[in-house]
Write a protein that holds these residues in place. Structure first.
Motif, PDB file in Angstrom:
ATOM      1  N   PHE A 110      33.368  29.629  38.779  1.00 29.78           N
ATOM      2  CA  PHE A 110      32.703  28.511  38.093  1.00 29.78           C
ATOM      3  C   PHE A 110      33.583  27.962  36.968  1.00 29.78           C
ATOM      4  O   PHE A 110      33.683  26.739  36.794  1.00 29.78           O
ATOM      5  CB  PHE A 110      31.356  28.960  37.524  1.00 29.78           C
ATOM      6  CG  PHE A 110      30.244  28.986  38.525  1.00 29.78           C
ATOM      7  CD1 PHE A 110      30.007  27.904  39.345  1.00 29.78           C
ATOM      8  CD2 PHE A 110      29.411  30.087  38.636  1.00 29.78           C
ATOM      9  CE1 PHE A 110      28.965  27.902  40.269  1.00 29.78           C
ATOM     10  CE2 PHE A 110      28.373  30.113  39.545  1.00 29.78           C
ATOM     11  CZ  PHE A 110      28.152  29.024  40.368  1.00 29.78           C
ATOM     12  N   LEU A 111      34.202  28.852  36.205  1.00 23.10           N
ATOM     13  CA  LEU A 111      35.048  28.396  35.101  1.00 23.10           C
ATOM     14  C   LEU A 111      36.216  27.573  35.626  1.00 23.10           C
ATOM     15  O   LEU A 111      36.564  26.524  35.066  1.00 23.10           O
ATOM     16  CB  LEU A 111      35.536  29.597  34.302  1.00 23.10           C
ATOM     17  CG  LEU A 111      36.394  29.250  33.078  1.00 23.10           C
ATOM     18  CD1 LEU A 111      35.918  30.002  31.848  1.00 23.10           C
ATOM     19  CD2 LEU A 111      37.864  29.567  33.329  1.00 23.10           C
ATOM     20  N   ALA A 112      36.845  28.022  36.717  1.00 30.25           N
ATOM     21  CA  ALA A 112      37.937  27.257  37.309  1.00 30.25           C
ATOM     22  C   ALA A 112      37.459  25.886  37.750  1.00 30.25           C
ATOM     23  O   ALA A 112      38.159  24.874  37.570  1.00 30.25           O
ATOM     24  CB  ALA A 112      38.528  28.030  38.487  1.00 30.25           C
TER      25      ALA A 112
ATOM     26  N   ALA B  59      45.032  25.758  30.721  1.00 33.95           N
ATOM     27  CA  ALA B  59      46.363  26.329  30.863  1.00 33.95           C
ATOM     28  C   ALA B  59      46.288  27.846  31.024  1.00 33.95           C
ATOM     29  O   ALA B  59      46.986  28.434  31.862  1.00 33.95           O
ATOM     30  CB  ALA B  59      47.219  25.962  29.645  1.00 33.95           C
ATOM     31  N   CYS B  60      45.429  28.473  30.239  1.00 38.01           N
ATOM     32  CA  CYS B  60      45.287  29.929  30.330  1.00 38.01           C
ATOM     33  C   CYS B  60      44.690  30.320  31.674  1.00 38.01           C
ATOM     34  O   CYS B  60      45.135  31.287  32.308  1.00 38.01           O
ATOM     35  CB  CYS B  60      44.414  30.433  29.185  1.00 38.01           C
ATOM     36  SG  CYS B  60      44.437  32.232  28.998  1.00 38.01           S
ATOM     37  N   ALA B  61      43.678  29.576  32.141  1.00 37.11           N
ATOM     38  CA  ALA B  61      43.060  29.884  33.427  1.00 37.11           C
ATOM     39  C   ALA B  61      44.054  29.701  34.571  1.00 37.11           C
ATOM     40  O   ALA B  61      44.121  30.533  35.484  1.00 37.11           O
ATOM     41  CB  ALA B  61      41.834  28.995  33.645  1.00 37.11           C
ATOM     42  N   ARG B  62      44.849  28.615  34.526  1.00 36.06           N
ATOM     43  CA  ARG B  62      45.844  28.378  35.579  1.00 36.06           C
ATOM     44  C   ARG B  62      46.867  29.511  35.601  1.00 36.06           C
ATOM     45  O   ARG B  62      47.239  30.032  36.652  1.00 36.06           O
ATOM     46  CB  ARG B  62      46.549  27.046  35.357  1.00 36.06           C
ATOM     47  CG  ARG B  62      45.651  25.827  35.530  1.00 36.06           C
ATOM     48  CD  ARG B  62      46.392  24.543  35.217  1.00 36.06           C
ATOM     49  NE  ARG B  62      47.132  24.080  36.387  1.00 36.06           N
ATOM     50  CZ  ARG B  62      48.443  24.196  36.555  1.00 36.06           C
ATOM     51  NH1 ARG B  62      49.172  24.814  35.623  1.00 36.06           N
ATOM     52  NH2 ARG B  62      49.036  23.745  37.627  1.00 36.06           N
TER      53      ARG B  62
ATOM     54  N   GLU C  90      38.158  26.061  43.721  1.00 38.85           N
ATOM     55  CA  GLU C  90      37.271  25.379  42.773  1.00 38.85           C
ATOM     56  C   GLU C  90      38.061  24.492  41.816  1.00 38.85           C
ATOM     57  O   GLU C  90      37.596  23.427  41.419  1.00 38.85           O
ATOM     58  CB  GLU C  90      36.468  26.418  41.975  1.00 38.85           C
ATOM     59  CG  GLU C  90      35.483  27.235  42.796  1.00 38.85           C
ATOM     60  CD  GLU C  90      34.308  26.416  43.304  1.00 38.85           C
ATOM     61  OE1 GLU C  90      33.814  25.559  42.555  1.00 38.85           O
ATOM     62  OE2 GLU C  90      33.890  26.631  44.455  1.00 38.85           O
ATOM     63  N   MET C  91      39.275  24.909  41.440  1.00 44.84           N
ATOM     64  CA  MET C  91      40.079  24.124  40.522  1.00 44.84           C
ATOM     65  C   MET C  91      40.676  22.894  41.186  1.00 44.84           C
ATOM     66  O   MET C  91      41.047  21.929  40.511  1.00 44.84           O
ATOM     67  CB  MET C  91      41.186  24.993  39.917  1.00 44.84           C
ATOM     68  CG  MET C  91      41.816  24.392  38.679  1.00 44.84           C
ATOM     69  SD  MET C  91      42.807  25.595  37.749  1.00 44.84           S
ATOM     70  CE  MET C  91      41.588  26.262  36.641  1.00 44.84           C
TER      71      MET C  91
ATOM     72  N   GLU D 292      52.095  26.967  43.983  1.00 46.87           N
ATOM     73  CA  GLU D 292      52.752  27.967  43.148  1.00 46.87           C
ATOM     74  C   GLU D 292      52.174  29.366  43.380  1.00 46.87           C
ATOM     75  O   GLU D 292      52.901  30.357  43.364  1.00 46.87           O
ATOM     76  CB  GLU D 292      52.599  27.592  41.672  1.00 46.87           C
ATOM     77  CG  GLU D 292      53.332  26.303  41.283  1.00 46.87           C
ATOM     78  CD  GLU D 292      53.026  25.903  39.854  1.00 46.87           C
ATOM     79  OE1 GLU D 292      52.192  26.589  39.216  1.00 46.87           O
ATOM     80  OE2 GLU D 292      53.603  24.906  39.371  1.00 46.87           O
ATOM     81  N   ALA D 293      50.879  29.422  43.626  1.00 52.64           N
ATOM     82  CA  ALA D 293      50.220  30.719  43.749  1.00 52.64           C
ATOM     83  C   ALA D 293      50.702  31.489  44.972  1.00 52.64           C
ATOM     84  O   ALA D 293      50.825  32.716  44.920  1.00 52.64           O
ATOM     85  CB  ALA D 293      48.710  30.527  43.807  1.00 52.64           C
TER      86      ALA D 293
END
Length: 901
Positions: A650-652, A678-681, A721-722, A730-731
């Motif tokens: 949900f946060l993403a 930025a921190c979440a990514r 979700e993001m 990148e992931a």
């Protein structure tokens, strides 16, 4: 002989005898008196007034019978003896002509036996009588009022047949004789019978209405309940022929003898993802039992909620658990409890939401005394092991992540609840919306938007679609694609509902959100605190501590807890655990009290043992390892992993580009939002890289293989979700595997959409194994974007039909890398054979096609064989376990050795 004078002298004793038992005993006396024509119909009606004290009715009966003379007095005494003897006999003697020319009179003459035969089947008989036009829906509802027991409903149905002249009496006289006879209660204690009647009434009242997801309205469970896909879990062998897919079962087969993991255990386990319908399934079980329609092998059913049990602080015994926290016997408590101990096989206990129980299962501490108190967790664990109430059945529901191997040792049978099938989604929406055309429009919308359709396989999303149908059909905007989209839509719905009528329903506008931001943050603070302390039911004191007032509650996301103890301030709970996670994520995104560095705990970057990652974090993410009690970091560290995963997704989603602009207008600092994003990514990417780097090296000569760990799916869901293509690239940039295995990972259509979004950016082709999941046709459609990077696709046991496979093949024709398809144990027929044949014809580099255990016939095999003869590269086509006769198998096997039958 009983003279009137003797009768009058014994009046006080007779009154005491008539009122010493339950109302059931008194009504049994009336049954006998009616059958012997001692009472006229007018007499009976005056003695059957609802709500009258039993003592008043008993005295009225004595007055009525005394006026009929000595014969009437004798008959009353005989009726009391017969009613007392009823409980000792499994069936009362009574033989009647089912084709009697006077059916109403025969119903009355054999009334005691007919009531005994009918009471366990009254709900089914009511439905049948309604279908055949003998009684109206209103009359059914009147009989089914929750204040009546099953026996009382049977009597009211017979009463109705007496006054209706439309054939109802004849129908009942014939149909009742065909009903199976259930064993009578193996006891004659009035206290036990009265307690069973009270328990049925209590459970019926608790189960009749479905308010799991919405406190604004009560939906009748019988009108809305839709069966989910329920499959039994079996132990798969390591070798041998392909096994049949798990059978899809009905709720009535929950206690079937097949597929047991431990034949000596008593516990039935039902696992399913959050929102898959576990609580509703149990509620339906309770209602069927209370109504006498099913599960009648159990005389007593005790429902419990694990989220409420964990609120009990003081030690308690089995007796206290059953009586004080479920249903209290009005008399003879010791006799009732002794019966439960003597006949545990007639007892069922249900425990809903084991994943919300803060205590982890252990079998280290034995407790075998049913009368000695112990802690609630020790009591529950010993019940599940069988140390207490051995042979009593227990049903436990849980999310998969909370079930340990140690707990499974004590499980008799395990079921997986997979949510709605495609047909189930349609049926549910038609039950919710009976207006002409509305359900058709909603179903057409779902079919046209596969991402939304994929979400609806979880009942909680189907409810949201039903609730937000106006926004979905009338606004004309883009349909929700992600889970976060859907929850923001339901948030909009509730906010508009709580706003003035003239508010413009133009979507989730910043002004609408900003106006209720304090309320949303209050709810978010409460939600986060609850996740961190494993608290899901909130007292008035806890609500006050989170500054949640009546106005915040009126928004509708907090509802009164089920089975709340009556009082001035009932405890509250969120509509569903996923809503609690959503509001916690909302708080983490928008609260000024949340440092961006705390988000790393959501994605496992701040867990113990990851100090190297902590050192690599940017400066803004380094705040030291100490966490103050009740700080955000401390709460996230203590929260259950499966709830953290939902909150992380949900946060993403809230920090995605699509929604970040909306949220930025609700608070003063857009910089804080960018820091959080930025921190979440960074944490998402680092967590996935860490996951990939933990894969052991490949065996020499074989492709490197990765079996997904529990958190992998939710990391992929968070990336989806993001909705950032660059982040997805990148992931997976460092993923270097030849085989990605995700079997038994609860992968449904929504997870397929997320995997396709991420895996299509792989630099090297991969074999994707998704056996034993819930992909279905909609999930296949979601997987298509990543098919070009697949060398093989394994979809064994995924409930896929011809429609899904034909879509898959159309895309596969243009995917050079794809060389293998494994489709064991699905629902394929000859309808997809021509598409398969086209695949073999056009892809000359194709190596293997595995179609065992489907529904393909000789005609479909012939179509494949004709193409196989013109393809030199394919190594094997598996068709074992399909519908061939021995002669057809022999005939086909001689045509081509690559055809494996």
């Amino acid at each position: 002989m009983c003279t009137q004078e003797a009768f009058q002298a014994q009046r006080s004793q007779l009154v005491g005898l008539l009122v010493s038992g339950s109302l059931e005993g008194f009504e049994s006396v009336l049954d006998w008196l009616l059958s012997w024509d001692v009472l006229s119909w007018e007499d009976y009606e005056s003695l059957s007034l609802v709500g009258q004290p039993l003592s008043h009715l008993a005295r009225h009966l004595l007055d009525t019978v005394w006026k009929k003379g000595a014969w009437g007095c004798e008959q009353l005494v005989a009726a009391v003896r017969e009613a007392q003897a009823d409980s000792q006999s499994p069936e009362l003697p009574g033989h009647w002509d089912p084709h009697s020319p006077q059916p109403a009179q025969d119903l009355q003459s054999h009334r005691p036996a007919i009531v005994r035969r009918l009471y366990s089947h009254v709900e089914g008989v009511l439905d049948l009588a309604h279908e055949r036009g003998f009684i109206s829906r209103y009359e059914c509802d009147e009989i089914r009022l929750p204040i009546f027991t099953s026996s009382q409903r049977a009597r009211r149905l017979l009463d109705l047949a007496t006054v209706k002249a439309n054939g109802l009496a004849a129908f009942l006289l014939q149909h009742v004789q065909e009903l199976p006879v259930l064993l009578a209660l193996p006891f004659q204690d009035a206290a036990c019978k009265k307690f069973m009647s009270k328990l049925r009434t209590t459970v019926s009242a608790q189960s009749r209405f479905l308010n799991t997801y919405d406190g604004a309205e009560n939906l009748c469970l019988e009108e809305i309940y839709t069966e989910n896909v329920l499959e039994i879990r079996t132990e798969l062998g390591m070798a041998g022929p392909p096994q049949q897919s798990p059978a899809t079962l009905g709720l009535e087969e929950l206690f079937s003898t097949r597929g047991h993991l431990n034949k000596d255990a008593d516990t039935v386990l039902v696992v399913g993802e959050a929102g898959s319908g576990k609580s509703t399934l149990l509620q339906q079980l309770h209602l069927l039992w209370a109504a006498g329609r099913d599960f009648q092998e159990f005389l007593f059913v005790f429902p419990f909620s694990c989220r409420q049990l964990q609120c009990l602080a003081k030690p308690l015994s089995v007796r206290a658990l059953l009586f004080e926290h479920c249903c209290w016997p009005d008399l003879g408590q010791q006799d009732v409890f002794q019966f439960l101990l003597d006949h545990p096989d007639r007892v069922l206990l249900t425990f809903d939401g084991f994943d919300e129980f803060r205590f982890r299962f252990t079998d280290g501490e034995r407790h075998c005394s049913p009368t000695d108190p112990t802690s609630v967790q020790n009591l529950l664990f010993n019940l599940l092991q069988g140390n207490l109430l051995k042979n009593a059945r227990k049903v436990l529901t849980s999310r998969p992540d909370a079930v340990s191997a140690l707990l499974r040792k004590y499980v008799h049978t395990e079921f997986t609840l997979k949510g709605f099938s495609e047909e189930g989604i349609e049926l549910y929406l038609r039950k919710c919306h009976r207006e002409p055309g509305l359900a058709d429009r909603l179903i057409s919308l779902l079919r046209a938007t596969s991402a939304l359709h994929g979400l609806c396989h979880l009942p909680v999303f189907s409810w949201m679609v039903s609730k937000c149908h106006q926004e979905l059909l009338l606004q004309g905007g883009g349909s929700p694609k992600t889970t976060t989209d859907m929850y923001l839509l339901i948030l909009q719905h509730f906010l508009l509902h709580a706003s003035p009528p003239d508010s413009a329903p133009g979507g989730l506008e910043p002004g609408l959100l900003r106006g209720r931001l304090p309320t949303l943050l209050h709810l978010g603070q409460l939600a986060l605190w609850g996740l961190g302390t494993c608290c899901y039911v909130f007292s008035a004191k806890q609500l006050q501590a989170a500054h949640v007032d009546s106005e915040d509650i009126s928004l509708g996301f907090l509802v009164r807890a089920k089975r709340a103890v009556p009082g001035s301030a009932p405890p509250m709970e969120f509509l569903h655990i996923t809503f609690q996670c959503f509001f916690a994520a909302f708080y983490l995104v928008l609260s000024a009290d949340v440092p961006p560095s705390s988000l790393r705990y959501l994605f496992s970057c701040g867990r113990p043992g990851s100090s190297l990652l902590a050192r690599l974090l940017p400066a803004m993410c380094v705040q030291g390892s100490r966490c103050k009690e009740d700080s955000v970091e401390a709460l996230l560290q203590e929260a259950e992993p499966h709830n953290l995963q939902i909150t992380a997704a949900f946060l993403a989603g809230l920090l995605s580009r699509e929604h970040r602009g909306l949220l930025a207008k609700c608070q003063g600092s857009e910089t804080a939002l960018r820091q959080r994003q930025a921190c979440a990514r960074w944490c998402l990417a680092r967590s996935l890289h860490k996951h990939f780097h933990s894969i052991p090296p490949a065996v020499p000569g074989e492709a490197k293989s990765m079996h997904a760990m529990p958190g992998f799916i939710w990391l992929i869901r968070s990336l989806y979700e993001m909705q950032e293509e660059r982040l997805a690239q990148e992931a997976v940039r460092g993923l270097d595997v030849g085989h990605l295995k995700l079997t038994f990972c609860s992968v449904g259509p929504a997870e397929c959409a997320a995997m396709a979004f991420v895996l299509r950016h792989l630099r090297r082709p991969v074999a994707l194994q998704l056996d034993h999941n819930s992909v279905g046709d909609v999930g296949v459609e979601q997987l298509l974007p990543c098919l070009s990077v697949c060398t093989a696709l394994y979809l064994r046991d995924n409930n896929i039909s011809d429609r899904g496979i034909c879509q898959l093949i159309e895309r596969a024709l243009h995917c050079e890398q794809l060389q293998k398809l494994a489709l064991f144990n699905n629902k394929l027929t000859d309808g997809c054979a021509h598409s398969m044949a086209r695949l073999l014809m056009c892809k000359q580099n194709f190596l293997a096609l595995r179609l065992s255990n489907n529904c393909i016939t000789y005609r479909g095999a012939e179509a494949l064989l004709q193409t196989l003869e013109r393809n030199d590269t394919i190594l094997e086509v598996w068709l074992r376990g399909n519908t061939f006769s021995p002669e057809e198998i022999e005939k086909l096997s001689h045509r081509d050795a690559r055809l494996l039958l």
